[in-house]
Design a protein around this motif. Structure first.
Motif, PDB file in Angstrom:
ATOM      1  N   LEU A 226      -6.667  -5.995   8.995  1.00 31.72           N
ATOM      2  CA  LEU A 226      -6.007  -6.697   7.895  1.00 31.72           C
ATOM      3  C   LEU A 226      -6.415  -6.073   6.569  1.00 31.72           C
ATOM      4  O   LEU A 226      -7.541  -5.578   6.429  1.00 31.72           O
ATOM      5  CB  LEU A 226      -6.406  -8.174   7.899  1.00 31.72           C
ATOM      6  N   PRO A 227      -5.543  -6.123   5.570  1.00 29.62           N
ATOM      7  CA  PRO A 227      -5.875  -5.541   4.267  1.00 29.62           C
ATOM      8  C   PRO A 227      -6.856  -6.426   3.495  1.00 29.62           C
ATOM      9  O   PRO A 227      -6.459  -7.307   2.742  1.00 29.62           O
ATOM     10  CB  PRO A 227      -4.520  -5.454   3.567  1.00 29.62           C
ATOM     11  N   VAL A 228      -8.148  -6.197   3.702  1.00 30.87           N
ATOM     12  CA  VAL A 228      -9.166  -7.038   3.061  1.00 30.87           C
ATOM     13  C   VAL A 228     -10.026  -6.279   2.051  1.00 30.87           C
ATOM     14  O   VAL A 228     -10.882  -6.873   1.413  1.00 30.87           O
ATOM     15  CB  VAL A 228     -10.087  -7.698   4.114  1.00 30.87           C
ATOM     16  N   THR A 229      -9.803  -4.987   1.904  1.00 32.48           N
ATOM     17  CA  THR A 229     -10.610  -4.202   0.989  1.00 32.48           C
ATOM     18  C   THR A 229     -10.181  -4.452  -0.449  1.00 32.48           C
ATOM     19  O   THR A 229      -8.999  -4.411  -0.770  1.00 32.48           O
ATOM     20  CB  THR A 229     -10.494  -2.697   1.297  1.00 32.48           C
ATOM     21  N   ALA A 230     -11.162  -4.715  -1.292  1.00 34.31           N
ATOM     22  CA  ALA A 230     -10.915  -4.874  -2.725  1.00 34.31           C
ATOM     23  C   ALA A 230     -12.034  -4.154  -3.455  1.00 34.31           C
ATOM     24  O   ALA A 230     -13.207  -4.479  -3.280  1.00 34.31           O
ATOM     25  CB  ALA A 230     -10.871  -6.342  -3.107  1.00 34.31           C
ATOM     26  N   LEU A 231     -11.677  -3.183  -4.254  1.00 32.71           N
ATOM     27  CA  LEU A 231     -12.685  -2.401  -4.971  1.00 32.71           C
ATOM     28  C   LEU A 231     -12.944  -2.925  -6.371  1.00 32.71           C
ATOM     29  O   LEU A 231     -13.936  -2.554  -6.987  1.00 32.71           O
ATOM     30  CB  LEU A 231     -12.254  -0.934  -5.012  1.00 32.71           C
ATOM     31  N   THR A 232     -12.053  -3.779  -6.851  1.00 33.18           N
ATOM     32  CA  THR A 232     -12.235  -4.335  -8.195  1.00 33.18           C
ATOM     33  C   THR A 232     -12.063  -5.848  -8.135  1.00 33.18           C
ATOM     34  O   THR A 232     -11.501  -6.398  -7.176  1.00 33.18           O
ATOM     35  CB  THR A 232     -11.192  -3.759  -9.179  1.00 33.18           C
TER      36      THR A 232
END
Length: 122
Positions: free
Chosen positions: A2-8
């Protein structure tokens, strides 16, 4: 995955998975949803059903669930004044999705407890 990556911080604020799940996967939120599964309850009945929740924490969690659209709050002017809480369609859908997780937790509780004992003893 699932798209769970958040860099900011901005990406985290826009992530649907983080934004929705963070509001409904806490201990109290799920217990409240499960308590309301069979129909509307008054504040006092919810507090008795949950048991170990303070009035302040119950109020905060009910407001949060209402704000997000999972339950409705209805005031009957009485007398006496009565406030009822009831799941919305979205709340019922979420509760149905979370019930298998609760069943899994009950099924695996002993194994988790055993794993904790082994880990803590090491």
């Amino acid at each position: 995955m699932l798209p769970v990556t958040a860099l900011t911080k901005e990406q985290a604020e826009q992530c649907p998975v983080r934004q929705v799940l963070s509001k409904v996967t806490g201990k109290w939120q799920l217990l409240l949803l499960f308590a309301l599964e069979d129909g509307s309850l008054r504040f006092g009945a919810l507090k008795r059903t949950i048991g170990d929740i303070t009035q302040r924490v119950l109020t905060e969690n009910l407001r949060s669930l209402e704000r997000d659209g999972y339950l409705t709050r209805t005031v009957d002017p009485g007398p006496p004044v009565a406030v009822h809480y009831e799941l919305t369609d979205m709340g019922q859908e979420l509760t149905a999705l979370m019930k298998p997780l609760a069943a899994w937790a009950m099924q695996n509780h002993d194994a988790v407890q055993q794993s904790r004992k082994i880990h803590d003893a090491a």
